[in-house]
Design an enzyme around this catalytic site. Structure first.
Site, PDB file in Angstrom:
ATOM      1  N   ASP A 134       7.778   7.526  -7.320  1.00  0.00           N
ATOM      2  CA  ASP A 134       8.716   7.501  -6.194  1.00  0.00           C
ATOM      3  C   ASP A 134       9.671   8.694  -6.209  1.00  0.00           C
ATOM      4  OD1 ASP A 134      11.522   6.640  -5.122  1.00  0.00           O
ATOM      5  OD2 ASP A 134      10.100   5.346  -4.093  1.00  0.00           O
ATOM      6  N   TRP A 163      10.124   4.445  -1.405  1.00  0.00           N
ATOM      7  CA  TRP A 163       8.690   4.710  -1.164  1.00  0.00           C
ATOM      8  C   TRP A 163       7.832   3.677  -1.860  1.00  0.00           C
ATOM      9  CZ3 TRP A 163       8.689   7.179   2.948  1.00  0.00           C
ATOM     10  CH2 TRP A 163       9.585   8.226   3.195  1.00  0.00           C
ATOM     11  N   ASP A 164       8.220   3.295  -3.063  1.00  0.00           N
ATOM     12  CA  ASP A 164       7.493   2.224  -3.751  1.00  0.00           C
ATOM     13  C   ASP A 164       7.511   0.937  -2.927  1.00  0.00           C
ATOM     14  OD1 ASP A 164       6.605   3.440  -6.085  1.00  0.00           O
ATOM     15  OD2 ASP A 164       8.401   2.955  -7.220  1.00  0.00           O
ATOM     16  N   LEU A 165       8.685   0.593  -2.437  1.00  0.00           N
ATOM     17  CA  LEU A 165       8.826  -0.674  -1.715  1.00  0.00           C
ATOM     18  C   LEU A 165       8.039  -0.666  -0.411  1.00  0.00           C
ATOM     19  CD1 LEU A 165      12.630  -1.132  -2.365  1.00  0.00           C
ATOM     20  CD2 LEU A 165      10.830  -2.647  -3.231  1.00  0.00           C
ATOM     21  N   GLY A 168       4.408  -1.000  -1.224  1.00  0.00           N
ATOM     22  CA  GLY A 168       4.028  -2.359  -1.610  1.00  0.00           C
ATOM     23  C   GLY A 168       3.826  -3.265  -0.412  1.00  0.00           C
TER      24      GLY A 168
END
Lengths: 407, 407
Positions: A134, A163-165, A168
């Site tokens: 991220d 960005w990770d969230l 996901g």
């Protein structure tokens, strides 16, 4: 949890935030989600924050409601088991979420040999397979140079792994969409979701890239000012900072009314020959003329006086509060029905949320804690892979799998 | 676009980022997405950034591949049309995404009278229905006080509307999940996704809230340092800033190797009696001892020397680059197959992305531009609501609907 996805069996071979949140969202909507990890835990098993006893509050937050299988992923036997789990049988099985390398033992090509109609959703860093997380993707996109006070030119990283969230949640969407296609006879497929592509596409979807391409330069750093409309942090007489914003004409008129500055703003409008209500962009262009009016109105009143007036007047505002204060905020945490006080694998009890959305007509079931590492190893090997108790015992003896506490 | 969701008909009554990204993701996976707006445009129709001609690059970025219907939403006749669209007929219809108020004319109760098994996904600000937008929710969650340089205590807003984006993707997931439940005979439902709940749940999922509840205080502001592991921005001899991070043992050893500081780090380890490779948290605890070693190694080399060595050595790093530079980066934009050069409703041609994920075995179809406002009014009224050309003409005459350019 809700039961929209009841009956689905998803296997997760993952670490960190993106793939585990994908599995979390699926589990909290009713899917059976089986996460496998290395014996002793994957690379995120000790990720901070930790409890006083050394357990990862991060890990037990991101894996709520899942089952856990512990496998020696370095051994050929363990790798074969992981492959068989990823390609789990059943009409609503064969759903695999992972951030393992695209070309490793959990490649789509390898898994597809075990199940032709496998659906594999793969979180990646860079689309070419190279390392990216991220923070490094974010730095490459230009955002840290646009973030932070105007009088400072140091890059500012975000604290929330946005960005990770986003990846996901998008992967959860992609997985259910692919399942819907499979149900309609379109077979299985691999869906690759690199953070770099999610980031690049999002910068374009929001107009950042077109703006830069067409104007030749990126948006300058502008502190807490909202771009293209009216909004920023303002300080009350007693020194509290509030975020105030007005994008729509209604938000604008309500803010002016609550602050009693409509007449003063009219004077600026008359002088400039503009209407701020009609065009949010003009509020931004002329914000340096408007700020003093707002600053003065804020400086006349304490937060305790101002904020009820804002609420009564339908103003769009938010306090800058610490997370300690937020935890006492009934709307966020204290009285939020998403949260239930449950016991976690660390042995600690504290409130944790179920599904992030609410379905008023359905019953919000119990929030389920994360598993202990390896808690469901035997159960899953028996129920999903139909191994006999003798075969399972041999896998334990060979240290290819482990139960809770690594046994 | 891909065709995983081909055949779905989703109606979107929306504005701003969250609900429109939900519709965008659905459209780019093959659903027919029909967005309705007020004649002349909704509250986001002039949202910045704008083109030189005054068109919203934001609006045309967020509405790619959708159809557009323009309706006078203040009139009773227009409201009835919007309701009928929201409850559109067909086995794969009756799917509505909105951020209209929970208790207005587009309430679930009102719509359900038109279609019993309607699925309605509703983006909200606060869960109690009060005004909240990304920036005001974010300020309430404590993050702006954790963001930014340590030597500054001003709150720092994020520039990326992370809560909006997460909510949009989660809503796409929720909608497809609800459709799957409906396909299995579980009927329709309303799913409410307030930014406040998405924010609160996420802060809990990542361990932020447990950490604060258990320790009594929130995570302090720590600039660009990655919490609980090793990572921050570092400056090369020629003044370029790079983000370097090492969470896993492998990332750590590769960074030390590429920088040639393994021996120096060993000395610190011997002195402190710790192993940084074995425990990422120790790298964070002792980061002030480690930083000088990294700073010195960076100061010896220019970025042009360092970055190829990082790539060759498998180091996890990212440049802090401007968006101008990112647009020249082949991995992000320049050679990214997500992007196609298309003509937009502004009349301008520039590269725009399709679906954010990649399905290697499927053909990535053409990226479709956003519609002109009202471009599909007549088509949708005829095909979805089965209105005759006479009825449609009367709606135009009564100024209840409009086609492109408001006609």
């Amino acid at each position: 949890m809700y039961d929209l996805l009841k009956g689905l069996r998803v296997v997760e071979g993952s670490a960190f935030v993106a793939a585990p949140t994908c599995g979390l969202y699926l589990a909290q909507m009713g899917a059976e989600v089986i996460r496998f990890d290395n014996i002793g835990g994957g690379p995120d098993f000790r990720r901070w924050p930790l409890s006083a006893g050394g357990d990862s509050l991060y890990w037990e937050g991101l894996n709520k409601g899942k089952k856990s299988v512990a496998i020696d992923l370095a051994s050929p036997g363990g790798r074969e088991l992981a492959q068989r789990l990823a390609a789990s049988p059943g009409e609503d099985g064969g759903l695999f979420v992972t951030n393992f390398p695209v070309d490793g033992f959990l490649s789509y090509e390898a898994l597809r040999k075990l199940r032709e109609d496998l659906i594999c959703v793969r979180v990646m860093g860079w689309a070419d397979g190279s390392q990216g997380m991220d923070y490094t993707i974010n730095s490459a996109l230009g955002l840290p140079l646009m973030t932070g006070p105007v009088d400072d030119d140091r890059p500012v990283n975000h604290v929330l792994a946005a960005w990770d969230l986003l990846t996901g949640a998008y992967c959860a969407f992609a997985l259910v969409s692919a399942l819907m296609a499979r149900m309609k006879g379109k077979g299985g497929r691999e869906i690759r979701a690199p953070l770099s592509d999610i980031g690049a596409a999002t910068m374009a979807n929001l107009g950042f890239t077109a703006e830069t391409l067409l104007s030749g330069h990126q948006r300058p750093r502008m502190g807490n000012d909202i771009y293209g409309a009216f909004g920023r942090d303002l300080t009350t007489r007693d020194g509290q900072k509030l975020m105030l914003l007005a994008i729509t004409p209604k938000q604008w008129s309500k803010a002016l009314e609550a602050l009693g500055i409509a007449a003063a703003v009219n004077e600026v409008e008359a002088e400039l020959g503009v209407s701020f209500a009609a065009d949010e962009g003009l509020r931004f262009t002329h914000r340096q003329r408007l700020y003093p009016l707002f600053e003065r109105a804020f400086a006349l009143r304490d937060a305790a006086e101002l904020t009820p007036a804002f609420d009564a007047g339908g103003v769009t505002w938010g306090a800058y509060q610490t997370l300690e204060a937020a935890l006492e905020d009934p709307r966020l945490f204290k009285d939020n029905p998403l949260f239930q006080d449950i016991r976690h694998p660390s042995g600690l009890s504290y409130p944790a949320p179920g599904a992030m959305a609410t379905i008023p007509q359905d019953i919000r079931g119990a929030v389920r804690p994360a598993p202990r590492l390896g808690q469901h190893t035997d159960e899953v090997l028996a129920e999903v892979l139909h191994l006999s108790s003798g075969e399972i015992a041999r896998l334990h003896d060979a240290k290819i799998v482990a139960g809770p506490e690594g046994r």
